[in-house]
Design an enzyme around this catalytic site. Structure first.
Site, PDB file in Angstrom:
ATOM      1  CG  ASP A   1      21.740  77.341  47.094  1.00  0.00           C
ATOM      2  OD1 ASP A   1      22.679  77.853  46.445  1.00  0.00           O
ATOM      3  OD2 ASP A   1      21.143  77.922  48.012  1.00  0.00           O
ATOM      4  CB  CYS A   2      18.844  71.708  45.066  1.00  0.00           C
ATOM      5  SG  CYS A   2      17.506  72.646  44.314  1.00  0.00           S
ATOM      6  CE1 TYR A   3      17.888  68.911  40.304  1.00  0.00           C
ATOM      7  CE2 TYR A   3      16.402  70.635  41.090  1.00  0.00           C
ATOM      8  CZ  TYR A   3      16.658  69.297  40.842  1.00  0.00           C
ATOM      9  OH  TYR A   3      15.701  68.347  41.109  1.00  0.00           O
TER      10      TYR A   3
ATOM     11  CB  THR B   1      21.991  67.771  40.097  1.00  0.00           C
ATOM     12  OG1 THR B   1      22.074  68.713  41.163  1.00  0.00           O
ATOM     13  CG2 THR B   1      22.261  66.373  40.636  1.00  0.00           C
TER      14      THR B   1
END
Length: 390
Positions: free
Chosen positions: A143-145, A73
């Site tokens: 970290d999430c993207y 992502t």
């Protein structure tokens, strides 16, 4: 509260539309009807008046989401469509591209500074025409993207969300632009020849939406409209909305006044009514087709929708000296009727007139909306919040 001999509701008019019994006239037809039968009889016999305009509307753009097509992502920080920068300071993969944003690598601008050939308005038109555009995006990675870049071709069907969102459309009156300097100047009103050899103007006159409801008696937040060949909505007053201008006895403003903010689903629009533009020496824009239905609730509304081109007084301003220096000077007022004739007298001089608005396409917008209503395909909506007019 004003007392009227005719009182209708939008709900009653919608019921007549559903039954195929509604009487619908375009704004030009209503002008003739009011002149012929008077406002009270016109209010009794006519249910809806359809308006239309097709004109450059610089304060327009596309709010879109590119989706998360494949891992990993991404949270985009910079986005380009066909080389035109979009604003990406939103969540994850949301962006907004403005109609006047030029392509960074526009070759014409390298030869003639300010002469952009391609911009956000052209991207919007290309998408509606079903053409693919080049998407490029950068990201700083989290970290999430974790992804840091994208580079691919996309088309309108690839976008999970694509909404035309225009902060300022449908000016209620506007300047007629001249140039009193000795050199040609390049403006958003088009090229202006030296020594006042042309006057450029932009409105659809008696067809124009906000001239038919000058005090916003029926147009407000939630009004359903024709937008770019599809259905859209008014979402409030537009930026630079002036609620209390000087007005004529008919309620028409003598200067640039009301504006509206509008939105609609780009995937349901028609490229005939969305055209990317280039103004030599100025930049890019987008011509937008907008049509607003005016419910004829009473004789006051009938009177407003009976507006004629001769009623509309447009302020003439000098874009050579006054406009760039924020001077409020108005050289004089001229009627839209005179401007439409191709030549108008300003300060004792006959001056050629140049329309920026397509009257024929404005009429087509009004007639298309009229056909939708007559077929029962388009119902009117009640505004949930008024737009200030005073």
């Amino acid at each position: 509260m004003a007392q009227y001999t005719v009182n209708k509701t939008i709900a009653e008019i919608n019921e007549r539309i559903r039954k195929g019994k509604a009487v619908v006239l375009n704004a030009a037809e209503m002008t003739e009807a009011v002149r012929r039968m008077g406002k009270e009889k016109a209010a009794r016999e006519v249910d809806v008046v359809t308006t239309g305009t097709f004109s450059p509307m610089c304060s327009s753009g596309l709010l879109f989401n590119i989706g998360q097509k494949e891992p990993p992502t991404i949270k985009t920080s910079r986005v380009w469509l066909n080389g035109v920068p979009a604003y990406a300071g939103l969540a994850a993969v949301d962006s907004y591209i403005g109609a006047t944003e030029p392509a960074e690598d526009d070759p014409l601008n390298k030869v003639y500074p300010g002469a952009f050939k391609y911009g956000g308005g052209h991207v919007i038109e290309d998408l509606v025409r079903g053409r693919s555009v080049h998407l490029r995006a950068d990201a700083y990675g989290t970290d999430c993207y974790p992804r840091r870049s994208l580079d691919r071709q996309i088309c309108l069907t690839d976008l999970p969300f694509a909404e035309l969102y225009n902060p300022r459309n449908c000016y209620q009156n506007y300047n007629a632009a001249v140039n009193l300097t000795s050199r040609i100047i390049y403006t958003y009103m088009g090229p202006l020849k030296p020594n006042m050899r042309n006057v450029n103007y932009a409105t659809a006159g008696k067809l124009s939406p906000l001239f038919n409801d000058p005090l916003f008696k029926t147009i407000g937040f939630g009004t359903r409209i024709f937008l770019g060949g599809g259905t859209g909505y008014v979402v409030g007053a537009g930026t630079q909305h002036v609620p209390n201008p000087k007005r004529t006895e008919r309620g028409l403003p003598l200067s640039a006044a009301g504006t509206i903010q509008v939105k609609g689903d780009l995937k349901k629009m028609d490229p005939r009514y969305l055209r990317g533009l280039s103004f030599i020496g100025y930049g890019c824009s987008l011509s937008v087709g907008v049509g607003i239905p005016i419910p004829v609730l009473n004789e006051e509304i009938a009177w407003y929708t009976g507006v004629d081109d001769s009623d509309i007084q447009m302020p003439v301003k000098d874009y050579g000296h006054d406009y760039p220096n924020c001077l409020p000077r108005v050289l004089q007022h001229v009627t839209y009727e005179d401007l439409k004739n191709g030549e108008v007298e300003i300060q004792g001089k006959k001056v050629e007139t140049v329309p920026m608005t397509s009257y024929s396409l404005s009429l087509e917008v009004a007639d298309t909306l009229k056909a939708w209503i007559e077929k029962g395909e388009f119902l009117l909506s009640e505004p949930v919040e008024p737009i200030p007019a005073w």
